[in-house]
Design a protein around this motif. Structure first.
Motif, mmCIF file in Angstrom:
data_model
loop_
_atom_site.group_PDB
_atom_site.id
_atom_site.type_symbol
_atom_site.label_atom_id
_atom_site.label_comp_id
_atom_site.label_asym_id
_atom_site.label_seq_id
_atom_site.Cartn_x
_atom_site.Cartn_y
_atom_site.Cartn_z
ATOM 1 N N CYS A 101 58.053 -18.616 16.068
ATOM 2 C CA CYS A 101 58.932 -19.686 15.588
ATOM 3 C C CYS A 101 59.677 -20.269 16.782
ATOM 4 O O CYS A 101 60.303 -19.534 17.541
ATOM 5 C CB CYS A 101 59.918 -19.126 14.568
ATOM 6 S SG CYS A 101 61.233 -20.278 14.139
ATOM 7 N N SER A 102 59.577 -21.583 16.933
ATOM 8 C CA SER A 102 60.229 -22.246 18.069
ATOM 9 C C SER A 102 61.497 -22.989 17.653
ATOM 10 O O SER A 102 62.101 -23.684 18.457
ATOM 11 C CB SER A 102 59.241 -23.231 18.708
ATOM 12 O OG SER A 102 58.833 -24.165 17.726
ATOM 13 N N CYS A 103 61.890 -22.840 16.395
ATOM 14 C CA CYS A 103 63.042 -23.619 15.903
ATOM 15 C C CYS A 103 64.357 -23.110 16.481
ATOM 16 O O CYS A 103 64.589 -21.902 16.527
ATOM 17 C CB CYS A 103 63.146 -23.512 14.385
ATOM 18 S SG CYS A 103 61.673 -24.075 13.537
ATOM 19 N N TYR A 117 66.092 -19.935 6.649
ATOM 20 C CA TYR A 117 64.877 -20.426 7.301
ATOM 21 C C TYR A 117 63.837 -20.926 6.286
ATOM 22 O O TYR A 117 63.569 -20.275 5.280
ATOM 23 C CB TYR A 117 64.269 -19.347 8.213
ATOM 24 C CG TYR A 117 63.200 -19.958 9.076
ATOM 25 C CD1 TYR A 117 63.522 -20.972 9.973
ATOM 26 C CD2 TYR A 117 61.870 -19.582 8.950
ATOM 27 C CE1 TYR A 117 62.547 -21.590 10.730
ATOM 28 C CE2 TYR A 117 60.891 -20.184 9.706
ATOM 29 C CZ TYR A 117 61.235 -21.198 10.600
ATOM 30 O OH TYR A 117 60.272 -21.819 11.334
ATOM 31 N N CYS A 121 57.638 -23.069 10.792
ATOM 32 C CA CYS A 121 56.613 -22.694 11.787
ATOM 33 C C CYS A 121 55.469 -21.900 11.170
ATOM 34 O O CYS A 121 54.386 -21.838 11.751
ATOM 35 C CB CYS A 121 57.245 -21.925 12.934
ATOM 36 S SG CYS A 121 58.341 -22.969 13.913
HETATM 37 ZN ZN ZN Z 1 60.354 -22.265 13.352
#
Ligand code: ZN
Ligand code: GLU
Length: 295
Positions: A101-103, A117, A121
């Motif tokens: 996950c890049s958030c 969440y 992703c």
């Molecule tokens: Zn994410």
């Protein structure tokens, strides 16, 4: 010799000095272990170097000793155990239970408003060329457990936390993963800690189930709040424990834990207070409600 079937622990984070709330968690876990001839371990949860206060960390053992609480075996530092957390993360990933996950927190907040969440992703993949952390893909349905003090509690992870972080985008392991791996590897059978961690417990149970670990027995003691109703914590700048006069603070902690220490105990020395408290430990007397610690 009989085998020890009780292993407890105190697991402070060295983000500041130990305060009255820490004393409650240390004392309750210590007394519960010793009253059952159990072992009591000390684990320093120093996963985040930026938040670590080296002087506070160095003081922890001396403070516990000054309050008459002696632990078994070597002190364990989470900073030495990153390979174990990595191994657990790999195991979960090999079972397809994690995803990158890049958030950022801000992105999640903007999209969801709740901060819960949204599986962005998992559904769309992480943003290419952006640093990613790892989240656990939580099962749907509730997680119930019976806490010795708080009773039976059920939580729906998809409503409470959503898929939570195991490894952060900056590469640090999350408390949830580390605490579960260490409780397992150290053979912890009983967790006694502050009720501020009650809502963290279902996430830990989810991880234990996924990793095939036993779930320990949980007891969450009522936390102490200050005169304005805030939880006593390092963040609310709770006063550090005073190692020069442990006796009166121990008596107050025993009162807070509903152990009804007799008045004559006030004039006893630390080791006698601790011995009385082990002999007379009655966890079933502890009331669920949070209460103020007035000094
Ligand atoms: Zn994410
Ligand atoms: N390190 C955590 C804290 O200081 C406690 C962890 C635990 O007892 O599970 O809040």
């Amino acid at each position: 010799m009989t085998a020890v079937n009780y292993v407890g622990r105190f697991a402070p984070s060295p983000t500041g000095a130990l305060h009255f709330g820490s004393l409650l968690a240390a004392l309750a876990s210590f007394l519960d272990a010793r009253a059952q001839q159990g072992e009591w371990l000390l684990r320093i949860e120093n996963l985040d170097p930026a938040r670590e206060q080296p002087e506070a960390k160095a003081q922890f053992p001396f403070v516990l000793e000054a309050f008459g609480m002696f632990w078994d075996g070597p002190i364990v530092y989470q900073s030495d155990r990153l390979a174990f957390y990595e191994e657990a993360l790999c195991k979960l990933s090999s079972h397809h239970l994690t995803y990158p996950c890049s958030c950022s927190r801000k992105e999640i907040q903007t999209r969801t408003h709740s901060g819960l969440y949204d599986r962005h992703c998992l559904l769309h993949g992480p943003t290419p060329h952006k640093r990613a952390g790892y989240r656990l893909q939580c099962s749907s349905g509730g997680i119930c457990f019976t806490d010795r003090i708080q009773g039976t509690r059920c939580f729906d992870l998809s409503q409470e936390s959503g898929d939570f972080i195991l490894k952060r985008r900056d590469g640090l392991f999350a408390y949830q993963l580390a605490v579960v791996v260490d409780d397992h590897l150290q053979g912890i059978t009983h967790v006694v800690r502050g009720s501020d961690l009650l809502t963290e417990t279902p996430r830990q149970i989810q991880l234990q189930r996924y990793l095939g670990y036993q779930t320990p027995d949980y007891a969450h003691i009522p936390i102490a709040s200050n005169a304005t109703g805030q939880k006593l914590s390092k963040q609310t700048a709770a006063t550090a424990l005073d190692t020069k006069r442990p006796e009166s603070q121990l008596i107050r902690a025993l009162q807070h834990l509903d152990q009804a220490p007799p008045p004559e105990l006030m004039s006893e020395k630390t080791s006698d207070i601790i011995n009385w408290a082990i002999r007379n430990w009655r966890p079933q007397q502890i009331q669920r409600t949070e209460r103020k610690a007035v000094f």
